[in-house]
Design a protein around this motif. Structure first.
Motif, PDB file in Angstrom:
ATOM      1  N   GLY A 278       0.551  -1.120   0.111  1.00  0.00           N
ATOM      2  CA  GLY A 278       0.011  -0.041   0.098  1.00  0.00           C
ATOM      3  C   GLY A 278       0.871   1.367  -0.002  1.00  0.00           C
ATOM      4  O   GLY A 278       2.032   1.084   0.226  1.00  0.00           O
ATOM      5  N   ILE A 279       0.136   2.320  -0.267  1.00  0.00           N
ATOM      6  CA  ILE A 279       0.880   3.593  -0.263  1.00  0.00           C
ATOM      7  C   ILE A 279       0.544   4.258   1.075  1.00  0.00           C
ATOM      8  O   ILE A 279      -0.677   4.406   1.192  1.00  0.00           O
ATOM      9  CB  ILE A 279       0.584   4.581  -1.397  1.00  0.00           C
ATOM     10  N   ALA A 280       1.468   4.643   1.616  1.00  0.00           N
ATOM     11  CA  ALA A 280       1.345   5.642   2.983  1.00  0.00           C
ATOM     12  C   ALA A 280       1.789   6.987   2.850  1.00  0.00           C
ATOM     13  O   ALA A 280       2.792   7.280   2.041  1.00  0.00           O
ATOM     14  CB  ALA A 280       2.038   4.760   4.139  1.00  0.00           C
ATOM     15  N   ILE A 281       1.441   7.823   3.462  1.00  0.00           N
ATOM     16  CA  ILE A 281       1.765   9.135   3.532  1.00  0.00           C
ATOM     17  C   ILE A 281       2.512   9.466   4.926  1.00  0.00           C
ATOM     18  O   ILE A 281       1.923   9.281   6.109  1.00  0.00           O
ATOM     19  CB  ILE A 281       0.288  10.136   3.607  1.00  0.00           C
ATOM     20  N   ALA A 282       3.611   9.750   4.764  1.00  0.00           N
ATOM     21  CA  ALA A 282       4.516  10.397   5.941  1.00  0.00           C
ATOM     22  C   ALA A 282       4.451  11.686   6.197  1.00  0.00           C
ATOM     23  O   ALA A 282       4.567  12.393   5.003  1.00  0.00           O
ATOM     24  CB  ALA A 282       5.996   9.842   5.545  1.00  0.00           C
ATOM     25  N   VAL A 283       4.426  12.111   7.426  1.00  0.00           N
ATOM     26  CA  VAL A 283       4.501  13.314   7.953  1.00  0.00           C
ATOM     27  C   VAL A 283       5.277  13.596   9.107  1.00  0.00           C
ATOM     28  O   VAL A 283       5.720  12.702   9.745  1.00  0.00           O
ATOM     29  CB  VAL A 283       3.178  14.138   8.398  1.00  0.00           C
ATOM     30  N   ASN A 284       5.771  14.843   9.465  1.00  0.00           N
ATOM     31  CA  ASN A 284       6.353  15.291  10.540  1.00  0.00           C
ATOM     32  C   ASN A 284       5.842  14.752  11.796  1.00  0.00           C
ATOM     33  O   ASN A 284       4.487  15.056  11.732  1.00  0.00           O
ATOM     34  CB  ASN A 284       6.662  16.808  10.587  1.00  0.00           C
ATOM     35  N   PRO A 285       6.417  14.127  12.671  1.00  0.00           N
ATOM     36  CA  PRO A 285       5.633  13.911  13.931  1.00  0.00           C
ATOM     37  C   PRO A 285       5.118  14.737  14.817  1.00  0.00           C
ATOM     38  O   PRO A 285       4.076  14.495  15.457  1.00  0.00           O
ATOM     39  CB  PRO A 285       6.926  13.319  15.097  1.00  0.00           C
ATOM     40  N   SER A 286       5.239  16.111  14.708  1.00  0.00           N
ATOM     41  CA  SER A 286       4.771  17.339  15.575  1.00  0.00           C
ATOM     42  C   SER A 286       3.425  17.682  14.775  1.00  0.00           C
ATOM     43  O   SER A 286       2.951  18.588  15.257  1.00  0.00           O
ATOM     44  CB  SER A 286       5.689  18.269  15.487  1.00  0.00           C
ATOM     45  N   LEU A 287       3.159  17.146  13.528  1.00  0.00           N
ATOM     46  CA  LEU A 287       1.860  17.761  12.704  1.00  0.00           C
ATOM     47  C   LEU A 287       0.790  17.086  13.517  1.00  0.00           C
ATOM     48  O   LEU A 287       0.701  15.814  13.551  1.00  0.00           O
ATOM     49  CB  LEU A 287       2.154  17.429  11.160  1.00  0.00           C
TER      50      LEU A 287
END
Length: 342
Positions: A149-158
């Protein structure tokens, strides 16, 4: 000749022609020549009732070069050494392209140019690739062996609950540019991506998420997933998409729940979410059940691409797929962080 006799002759001729066509089609399929992709059901039949590698018959001898998808790297690491232990005569060598980045597209191109015995892909074969194979007097077959699957990574503080697939598209086409527009803080979004020619994941994203629309001018291009995740970890507004096993277990970024609608967001990780502060002791695991049931909205299959030419290359590619579809192969795929297809 009367009209009735002419009609009878035409009907008889049509029946004979259809019979000949059906007979040729049956013989070609019996000989191993395939006219399109292999379904999940067929893929299940290929490895049905085979427990381990040692039970797979007709493994060829020789050195076989293969290449393709970078998404496959964790699978190669787990599977190839295990195959070599059981079948030392079946020697496998991953081969990079002489120019350009490795990926699904470059692997299929090398296969078409007789540089590989078989290839690995994180996307389906394109129509033009089928046509190019036919021009070279063989066909291509794709055999699905795993679910990704495709996952979306973001900054932990978001601080954001998740995104819909439509919102992901609008971010990457430049229509949404601030996290505030999707329920987050007043902060510019910095979307990262590899270039479309650099891998099957980007091609899959372009075709299935963007629908062929162009990336927005705000998209920043990064050559590798490792570098992109590093940038997301440094920039609060950053985001990146990649194969879920490359994102979910990371300690420097977090993956977002996704949904077709905002009221049905599904995480790519098993709940409850493991805080990144505990990541060194315990990592988040892939939400395999959601991937297998298609509840998670962006899933895909991983394929072994086989050259149907009746030669040793075909035997090698089919043998590799059969090994991966045994119970032992599926367990190793799961160990590599992907989801079993059977």
């Amino acid at each position: 000749m009367s009209q009735k006799k002419e009609t009878a002759v035409l009907v008889l001729t049509l029946i004979i022609t259809l019979g000949l066509v059906a007979g040729v089609y049956w013989w070609l399929n019996r000989s191993g020549i395939n006219f399109g992709p292999v379904s999940n059901n067929q893929s299940q039949q290929i490895g049905a009732n085979i427990e381990n590698f040692a039970q797979v018959p007709n493994i060829p001898s020789g050195l076989f070069s293969y290449g393709g998808s970078t998404t496959w790297a964790p699978i190669r690491k787990e599977v190839d050494s295990a195959i070599q232990t059981v079948f030392p005569q079946f020697q496998l060598r991953y081969t990079n392209p002489t120019s350009g980045a490795p990926g699904s597209g470059s692997g299929i191109k090398m296969l078409l140019n007789n540089q590989l015995a078989f290839s690995q892909s994180s996307r389906s074969i394109k129509n033009e690739e089928y046509q190019q194979a036919q021009q070279r007097s063989f066909t291509l077959k794709e055999i699905p062996v795993a679910i990704d699957g495709i996952a979306i990574a973001v900054n932990p503080s978001l601080n954001i609950p998740g995104l819909t697939v439509a919102q992901v598209k609008e971010i990457y086409t430049g229509k949404i540019t601030n996290w505030q527009q999707v329920g987050g803080p007043n902060l510019p979004i910095i979307p990262y991506s590899r270039r479309i020619e650099e891998g099957g994941t980007v091609e899959f994203f372009d075709e299935n998420i963007l629908g062929g629309e162009k990336f927005g001018e705000n998209v920043q291009y990064i050559p590798t997933t490792t570098e992109a995740l590093r940038e997301v970890a440094k920039n609060t507004g950053g985001m990146y998409y990649a194969s879920a096993p490359e994102v979910v277990g990371q300690c420097s970024v977090k993956s977002l729940p996704l949904g077709k609608t905002a009221d049905k967001l599904v995480p790519p990780y098993q709940e409850p979410f493991v805080p990144l502060s505990e990541c060194s002791q315990k990592r988040n695991q892939l939400n395999a059940a959601a991937f297998q049931s298609d509840q998670y909205p962006i899933t895909r299959r991983l394929f072994v691409i086989v050259k149907q030419n009746g030669q040793t290359d075909q035997q090698a590619g089919e043998a590799y797929a059969k090994l991966l579809l045994t119970n032992q192969g599926q367990e190793l795929i799961s160990k590599a962080g992907f989801v079993r297809i059977r």
